[in-house]
Design a protein around this motif. Structure first.
Motif, PDB file in Angstrom:
ATOM      1  N   TYR A 164       0.651  -1.234  -0.337  1.00 36.22           N
ATOM      2  CA  TYR A 164      -0.059  -0.604   0.088  1.00 36.22           C
ATOM      3  C   TYR A 164       1.007   1.097   0.319  1.00 36.22           C
ATOM      4  O   TYR A 164       1.717   1.100   0.087  1.00 36.22           O
ATOM      5  CB  TYR A 164      -0.846  -0.161   0.621  1.00 36.22           C
ATOM      6  N   LYS A 165       0.551   2.619  -0.612  1.00 31.74           N
ATOM      7  CA  LYS A 165       0.569   3.737  -0.256  1.00 31.74           C
ATOM      8  C   LYS A 165       0.192   5.068   0.571  1.00 31.74           C
ATOM      9  O   LYS A 165      -1.083   4.910   0.478  1.00 31.74           O
ATOM     10  CB  LYS A 165       1.421   4.463  -1.906  1.00 31.74           C
ATOM     11  N   LYS A 166       0.695   5.464   1.289  1.00 27.80           N
ATOM     12  CA  LYS A 166       0.100   6.267   2.206  1.00 27.80           C
ATOM     13  C   LYS A 166      -1.357   6.065   2.917  1.00 27.80           C
ATOM     14  O   LYS A 166      -2.136   6.273   3.084  1.00 27.80           O
ATOM     15  CB  LYS A 166      -0.300   7.646   1.761  1.00 27.80           C
ATOM     16  N   ASP A 167      -1.014   4.523   3.401  1.00 23.13           N
ATOM     17  CA  ASP A 167      -2.012   3.948   4.296  1.00 23.13           C
ATOM     18  C   ASP A 167      -1.539   3.171   5.249  1.00 23.13           C
ATOM     19  O   ASP A 167      -0.595   3.689   5.550  1.00 23.13           O
ATOM     20  CB  ASP A 167      -3.120   2.939   3.270  1.00 23.13           C
ATOM     21  N   SER A 168      -2.614   2.462   5.798  1.00 22.89           N
ATOM     22  CA  SER A 168      -1.887   1.674   7.243  1.00 22.89           C
ATOM     23  C   SER A 168      -2.604   0.252   7.198  1.00 22.89           C
ATOM     24  O   SER A 168      -4.028   0.110   6.732  1.00 22.89           O
ATOM     25  CB  SER A 168      -1.319   1.624   8.436  1.00 22.89           C
ATOM     26  N   VAL A 169      -2.151  -0.858   8.684  1.00 23.57           N
ATOM     27  CA  VAL A 169      -2.396  -1.767   7.624  1.00 23.57           C
ATOM     28  C   VAL A 169      -2.722  -1.852   9.675  1.00 23.57           C
ATOM     29  O   VAL A 169      -1.368  -2.573  10.857  1.00 23.57           O
ATOM     30  CB  VAL A 169      -2.266  -3.408   7.515  1.00 23.57           C
ATOM     31  N   MET A 170      -4.239  -1.964  10.311  1.00 27.58           N
ATOM     32  CA  MET A 170      -4.326  -2.438  11.925  1.00 27.58           C
ATOM     33  C   MET A 170      -4.862  -4.102  11.505  1.00 27.58           C
ATOM     34  O   MET A 170      -5.662  -4.137  11.753  1.00 27.58           O
ATOM     35  CB  MET A 170      -4.616  -1.562  12.135  1.00 27.58           C
ATOM     36  N   LEU A 171      -3.991  -4.921  12.603  1.00 23.26           N
ATOM     37  CA  LEU A 171      -4.628  -6.335  13.406  1.00 23.26           C
ATOM     38  C   LEU A 171      -5.537  -6.308  14.649  1.00 23.26           C
ATOM     39  O   LEU A 171      -5.024  -4.886  16.071  1.00 23.26           O
ATOM     40  CB  LEU A 171      -3.902  -7.562  13.531  1.00 23.26           C
ATOM     41  N   VAL A 172      -7.006  -6.496  14.157  1.00 26.34           N
ATOM     42  CA  VAL A 172      -8.526  -5.462  15.710  1.00 26.34           C
ATOM     43  C   VAL A 172      -8.758  -6.666  15.937  1.00 26.34           C
ATOM     44  O   VAL A 172      -8.172  -7.320  15.774  1.00 26.34           O
ATOM     45  CB  VAL A 172      -8.494  -3.986  15.034  1.00 26.34           C
ATOM     46  N   THR A 173      -9.503  -6.010  17.333  1.00 21.67           N
ATOM     47  CA  THR A 173     -10.333  -6.988  18.020  1.00 21.67           C
ATOM     48  C   THR A 173     -11.431  -7.232  16.883  1.00 21.67           C
ATOM     49  O   THR A 173     -11.807  -6.025  15.939  1.00 21.67           O
ATOM     50  CB  THR A 173     -10.577  -7.011  19.240  1.00 21.67           C
ATOM     51  N   GLU A 174     -12.250  -7.690  17.180  1.00 19.68           N
ATOM     52  CA  GLU A 174     -13.604  -8.379  16.218  1.00 19.68           C
ATOM     53  C   GLU A 174     -14.078  -6.748  16.858  1.00 19.68           C
ATOM     54  O   GLU A 174     -14.631  -6.302  15.820  1.00 19.68           O
ATOM     55  CB  GLU A 174     -14.622  -9.515  17.013  1.00 19.68           C
ATOM     56  N   GLU A 175     -14.890  -6.801  17.615  1.00 20.40           N
ATOM     57  CA  GLU A 175     -15.527  -5.547  18.376  1.00 20.40           C
ATOM     58  C   GLU A 175     -14.893  -3.377  17.087  1.00 20.40           C
ATOM     59  O   GLU A 175     -15.809  -3.345  17.018  1.00 20.40           O
ATOM     60  CB  GLU A 175     -15.538  -5.210  19.567  1.00 20.40           C
ATOM     61  N   TYR A 209     -12.857  -4.206  14.877  1.00 20.75           N
ATOM     62  CA  TYR A 209     -13.445  -4.144  13.332  1.00 20.75           C
ATOM     63  C   TYR A 209     -14.652  -3.762  12.977  1.00 20.75           C
ATOM     64  O   TYR A 209     -15.238  -3.094  12.484  1.00 20.75           O
ATOM     65  CB  TYR A 209     -13.147  -5.953  13.009  1.00 20.75           C
ATOM     66  N   ASN A 210     -15.522  -4.243  13.695  1.00 18.10           N
ATOM     67  CA  ASN A 210     -17.173  -3.598  13.533  1.00 18.10           C
ATOM     68  C   ASN A 210     -17.373  -2.191  13.857  1.00 18.10           C
ATOM     69  O   ASN A 210     -17.940  -1.786  13.204  1.00 18.10           O
ATOM     70  CB  ASN A 210     -18.249  -4.209  14.953  1.00 18.10           C
ATOM     71  N   LYS A 211     -16.615  -1.591  14.216  1.00 20.60           N
ATOM     72  CA  LYS A 211     -17.199   0.083  14.167  1.00 20.60           C
ATOM     73  C   LYS A 211     -15.786   1.022  13.615  1.00 20.60           C
ATOM     74  O   LYS A 211     -15.821   1.376  13.676  1.00 20.60           O
ATOM     75  CB  LYS A 211     -15.915  -0.010  16.188  1.00 20.60           C
ATOM     76  N   CYS A 212     -14.860  -0.187  13.052  1.00 19.35           N
ATOM     77  CA  CYS A 212     -14.126   0.344  11.878  1.00 19.35           C
ATOM     78  C   CYS A 212     -13.042   1.193  12.830  1.00 19.35           C
ATOM     79  O   CYS A 212     -12.329   2.750  12.415  1.00 19.35           O
ATOM     80  CB  CYS A 212     -14.932   1.486  10.822  1.00 19.35           C
ATOM     81  N   ALA A 213     -12.529   1.056  14.339  1.00 17.29           N
ATOM     82  CA  ALA A 213     -11.914   1.794  14.751  1.00 17.29           C
ATOM     83  C   ALA A 213     -11.051   1.305  15.230  1.00 17.29           C
ATOM     84  O   ALA A 213     -11.634   0.008  16.891  1.00 17.29           O
ATOM     85  CB  ALA A 213     -12.560   3.113  15.152  1.00 17.29           C
ATOM     86  N   SER A 214     -10.034   1.887  16.029  1.00 16.73           N
ATOM     87  CA  SER A 214      -9.022   0.620  17.285  1.00 16.73           C
ATOM     88  C   SER A 214      -8.293   2.308  17.684  1.00 16.73           C
ATOM     89  O   SER A 214      -6.751   2.459  16.976  1.00 16.73           O
ATOM     90  CB  SER A 214      -8.576  -0.262  16.743  1.00 16.73           C
ATOM     91  N   ALA A 215      -7.981   2.055  18.798  1.00 18.19           N
ATOM     92  CA  ALA A 215      -6.705   2.979  19.723  1.00 18.19           C
ATOM     93  C   ALA A 215      -5.781   2.301  19.873  1.00 18.19           C
ATOM     94  O   ALA A 215      -4.377   2.964  20.099  1.00 18.19           O
ATOM     95  CB  ALA A 215      -7.504   3.820  20.666  1.00 18.19           C
ATOM     96  N   HIS A 216      -6.094   1.128  20.166  1.00 21.14           N
ATOM     97  CA  HIS A 216      -4.774  -0.251  20.748  1.00 21.14           C
ATOM     98  C   HIS A 216      -5.165  -1.225  19.888  1.00 21.14           C
ATOM     99  O   HIS A 216      -4.824  -2.166  20.724  1.00 21.14           O
ATOM    100  CB  HIS A 216      -4.952  -0.078  22.390  1.00 21.14           C
ATOM    101  N   PRO A 217      -4.518  -1.206  18.111  1.00 14.88           N
ATOM    102  CA  PRO A 217      -4.442  -2.406  18.332  1.00 14.88           C
ATOM    103  C   PRO A 217      -3.687  -3.459  18.275  1.00 14.88           C
ATOM    104  O   PRO A 217      -2.614  -3.020  19.277  1.00 14.88           O
ATOM    105  CB  PRO A 217      -3.886  -1.977  16.653  1.00 14.88           C
ATOM    106  N   ILE A 218      -4.050  -4.772  18.319  1.00 17.61           N
ATOM    107  CA  ILE A 218      -3.202  -5.815  18.171  1.00 17.61           C
ATOM    108  C   ILE A 218      -1.173  -5.906  17.504  1.00 17.61           C
ATOM    109  O   ILE A 218      -0.815  -5.782  18.007  1.00 17.61           O
ATOM    110  CB  ILE A 218      -3.246  -7.161  17.914  1.00 17.61           C
TER     111      ILE A 218
END
Length: 167
Positions: A63-74, A76-85
């Motif tokens: 990817y360019k100018k983006d990121s990848v986050m591994l997150v919890t199911e919750e 994922y459903n909210k499309c937000a994470s303050a503390h990704p895995i």
């Protein structure tokens, strides 16, 4: 004694073949990890549902100018994470699938996840049913790791005749 040696060699050979069968999946194929076109928000989940992810495989994000986050199911459903895995924004991220179960990925760029840049994949562990016979066509975005299998077969071809002769 020869039988024990033969059994040990067979177990080693099977382990080598099994260990070499990991697949590296290219997320998004040539397009990479991008916001899907309008009306195609399920692009990544549709792609994931057509592939079989096994313990030991990996998923590769470009990817360019983006990121990848591994997150919890919750998250994922909210499309937000303050503390990704897990978080990466280096443009070339590989995630090793080191456990069975569900993995949830989202883009860390505001608004991208809501527009479909997210993916849930199910990783099948060692107690899964045997894989289907290979199809003539490789799954989209998959790169086979056949070198290890070829080495294991070559080693067996060199060693087994001598062992069998001694039996």
């Amino acid at each position: 004694m020869a039988n024990n040696l033969l059994i040990s060699l067979a177990v080693l050979l099977l382990a080598l073949i099994g260990a070499s069968s990991a697949t590296d999946f290219e997320v998004g194929a040539d397009a990479g990890w991008i916001v899907p076109p309008a009306g195609q928000a399920d692009t990544y989940n549709e792609w994931a549902s057509k592939n079989r992810f096994l313990l030991g495989d990996s998923v590769h994000f470009k990817y360019k100018k983006d990121s990848v986050m591994l997150v919890t199911e919750e998250e994922y459903n909210k499309c937000a994470s303050a503390h990704p895995i897990f978080f990466s924004n280096n443009g070339d991220t590989e995630v090793h699938l080191d456990r069975s179960g569900l993995f949830y990925f989202i883009s860390g760029v505001t608004g991208h996840c809501e527009r479909g840049q997210k993916m849930a994949i199910k990783v099948i562990g060692p107690n899964a049913p045997p894989p289907a016979p290979p199809s003539p066509q490789q799954p989209s975005g998959a790169a086979p790791a056949a070198v290890g299998s070829a080495i294991a077969v070559a080693v067996a071809a060199m060693i087994l005749p001598g062992i069998l002769r001694d039996v």
